[in-house]
Design an enzyme around this catalytic site. Sequence first.
Site, PDB file in Angstrom:
ATOM      1  N   LEU A  33      35.020  37.859  53.636  1.00 44.42           N
ATOM      2  CA  LEU A  33      34.078  38.277  52.962  1.00 44.42           C
ATOM      3  C   LEU A  33      33.358  39.750  52.835  1.00 44.42           C
ATOM      4  O   LEU A  33      33.996  40.659  53.536  1.00 44.42           O
ATOM      5  CB  LEU A  33      32.646  38.027  53.809  1.00 44.42           C
ATOM      6  CG  LEU A  33      32.604  36.090  53.864  1.00 44.42           C
ATOM      7  CD1 LEU A  33      31.234  35.959  55.355  1.00 44.42           C
ATOM      8  CD2 LEU A  33      32.487  35.488  53.223  1.00 44.42           C
ATOM      9  N   ASP A  35      30.607  43.068  50.293  1.00 44.66           N
ATOM     10  CA  ASP A  35      29.735  43.189  50.697  1.00 44.66           C
ATOM     11  C   ASP A  35      28.875  42.470  48.842  1.00 44.66           C
ATOM     12  O   ASP A  35      27.479  42.220  49.177  1.00 44.66           O
ATOM     13  CB  ASP A  35      29.223  44.533  49.818  1.00 44.66           C
ATOM     14  CG  ASP A  35      29.432  45.804  50.733  1.00 44.66           C
ATOM     15  OD1 ASP A  35      29.734  45.527  52.206  1.00 44.66           O
ATOM     16  OD2 ASP A  35      29.236  46.569  50.613  1.00 44.66           O
ATOM     17  N   HIS A  37      29.945  39.430  48.721  1.00 42.86           N
ATOM     18  CA  HIS A  37      28.891  38.383  48.971  1.00 42.86           C
ATOM     19  C   HIS A  37      27.715  38.682  50.230  1.00 42.86           C
ATOM     20  O   HIS A  37      26.634  37.136  50.072  1.00 42.86           O
ATOM     21  CB  HIS A  37      29.771  37.678  50.160  1.00 42.86           C
ATOM     22  CG  HIS A  37      31.506  36.816  50.131  1.00 42.86           C
ATOM     23  ND1 HIS A  37      32.361  37.780  50.458  1.00 42.86           N
ATOM     24  CD2 HIS A  37      31.568  35.562  49.287  1.00 42.86           C
ATOM     25  CE1 HIS A  37      33.803  37.271  49.217  1.00 42.86           C
ATOM     26  NE2 HIS A  37      33.086  35.554  49.074  1.00 42.86           N
ATOM     27  N   GLY A 149      27.754  34.220  42.364  1.00 48.38           N
ATOM     28  CA  GLY A 149      27.746  35.000  42.309  1.00 48.38           C
ATOM     29  C   GLY A 149      28.442  34.878  40.550  1.00 48.38           C
ATOM     30  O   GLY A 149      29.128  34.013  40.402  1.00 48.38           O
ATOM     31  N   ASN A 150      28.023  35.783  39.794  1.00 49.55           N
ATOM     32  CA  ASN A 150      27.874  35.671  38.544  1.00 49.55           C
ATOM     33  C   ASN A 150      28.993  36.536  37.574  1.00 49.55           C
ATOM     34  O   ASN A 150      29.763  36.339  36.771  1.00 49.55           O
ATOM     35  CB  ASN A 150      27.171  36.878  36.968  1.00 49.55           C
ATOM     36  CG  ASN A 150      25.571  36.592  37.732  1.00 49.55           C
ATOM     37  OD1 ASN A 150      25.117  35.440  37.598  1.00 49.55           O
ATOM     38  ND2 ASN A 150      24.306  37.049  37.330  1.00 49.55           N
ATOM     39  N   LYS A 151      29.782  37.499  38.773  1.00 46.70           N
ATOM     40  CA  LYS A 151      31.468  37.778  38.997  1.00 46.70           C
ATOM     41  C   LYS A 151      32.511  36.291  38.169  1.00 46.70           C
ATOM     42  O   LYS A 151      32.630  36.620  37.354  1.00 46.70           O
ATOM     43  CB  LYS A 151      32.311  38.568  39.820  1.00 46.70           C
ATOM     44  CG  LYS A 151      33.545  38.917  39.731  1.00 46.70           C
ATOM     45  CD  LYS A 151      33.873  39.355  40.446  1.00 46.70           C
ATOM     46  CE  LYS A 151      34.689  38.585  41.857  1.00 46.70           C
ATOM     47  NZ  LYS A 151      36.365  38.690  41.010  1.00 46.70           N
ATOM     48  N   ALA A 178      28.445  42.776  42.104  1.00 43.02           N
ATOM     49  CA  ALA A 178      27.846  44.038  43.122  1.00 43.02           C
ATOM     50  C   ALA A 178      29.227  44.659  42.695  1.00 43.02           C
ATOM     51  O   ALA A 178      30.295  43.847  42.849  1.00 43.02           O
ATOM     52  CB  ALA A 178      28.260  43.245  44.687  1.00 43.02           C
ATOM     53  N   ARG A 189      39.977  39.658  46.126  1.00 47.98           N
ATOM     54  CA  ARG A 189      41.465  39.779  45.089  1.00 47.98           C
ATOM     55  C   ARG A 189      41.543  41.253  45.713  1.00 47.98           C
ATOM     56  O   ARG A 189      43.041  41.777  45.305  1.00 47.98           O
ATOM     57  CB  ARG A 189      41.724  39.306  43.855  1.00 47.98           C
ATOM     58  CG  ARG A 189      41.460  37.565  44.106  1.00 47.98           C
ATOM     59  CD  ARG A 189      42.335  37.426  43.317  1.00 47.98           C
ATOM     60  NE  ARG A 189      42.878  35.360  42.904  1.00 47.98           N
ATOM     61  CZ  ARG A 189      41.600  34.580  43.324  1.00 47.98           C
ATOM     62  NH1 ARG A 189      40.402  35.363  43.923  1.00 47.98           N
ATOM     63  NH2 ARG A 189      42.089  33.647  43.943  1.00 47.98           N
TER      64      ARG A 189
END
Length: 283
Positions: A33, A35, A37, A149-151, A178, A189
């Site tokens: 995990l 920031d 997350h 997350g939108n990532k 983030a 990653r």
Amino acid sequence: MKTFHTVAELRAELKKERLQDKSIAFVPTMGNLHDGHMSLIRRAVKEGDVVVSSVFLNPMQFSANEDIERYPKTLEEDKKVLKANGCHYLFAPDAKEMYPDGKRSQTQIEVVGLSNILCGATRPGHFVGVSTVVTKLFNIVQPDCAIFGNKDFQQLKVIEDMVRDLSSNVRIIGVDIARNEDGLAMSSRNGYLTEEERRIAPAMYKTLLWAKDALLENRASHEDIREQAQQKLETAGFKRDYFEIRAQDNLQTPSEEEKSLVILAAAYLGHARLIDNLRIELA
Ligand code: PAF
């Protein structure tokens, strides 16, 4: 924070919470995990009375050539940061608990169409693994809402469609990406990058910003913007996967009239495959 490793124990505990009419906000993760997350956990704290997270490195979403063994396992550290950010329950099952008969005999959930484009084209079977494990986790936790997350924008879309198609009663919430100070999207990653690659990595976000400006100023066709962006990434040191401009709602190639777009990038840098995206609203 209490940690459970079995479905039965977690269910028994959450039943007590539900009997007291507590709402449950859920954040599924694969651990290691960061920031990014934690911004999901903080959102969960705002959304629910009880916050549940899971750490499960899901073998079903990795193919044979993707080295799941190399994925960092940091459960003790993960527990500390989850607790510090307000998580109440952690579910950390092993593969046998989630797939008692092995992943091959597991019933599969596939969100048709969306699962085979973009990241799904590069990583066949990946989104079936994601939809299947998220369905199982939703059935185990029975949350009121779940935060992603939108990532992983395609993953978010896959899960939104899955919940709609299966009439599942879970509200899906997407949280903004983030980023590190230099713009690089936070990701487990990033830990695979060498010092030199880490220096190059923010070029992906810079290229997305360049493409966004080019679109807003109507400087070139989508085709030209995509090709120039790929060249920028290659010049910086990335190897190509895809760079695409798509409609935000369904990730298909947008019509001329489409105003809500998303620019999606995926490229290799050394051993890491990095992804990022930028949403854009045309006037
Ligand atoms: O985004 C992730 O970390 C994973 O794909 C998820 C949603 C936890 C499913 O394994």
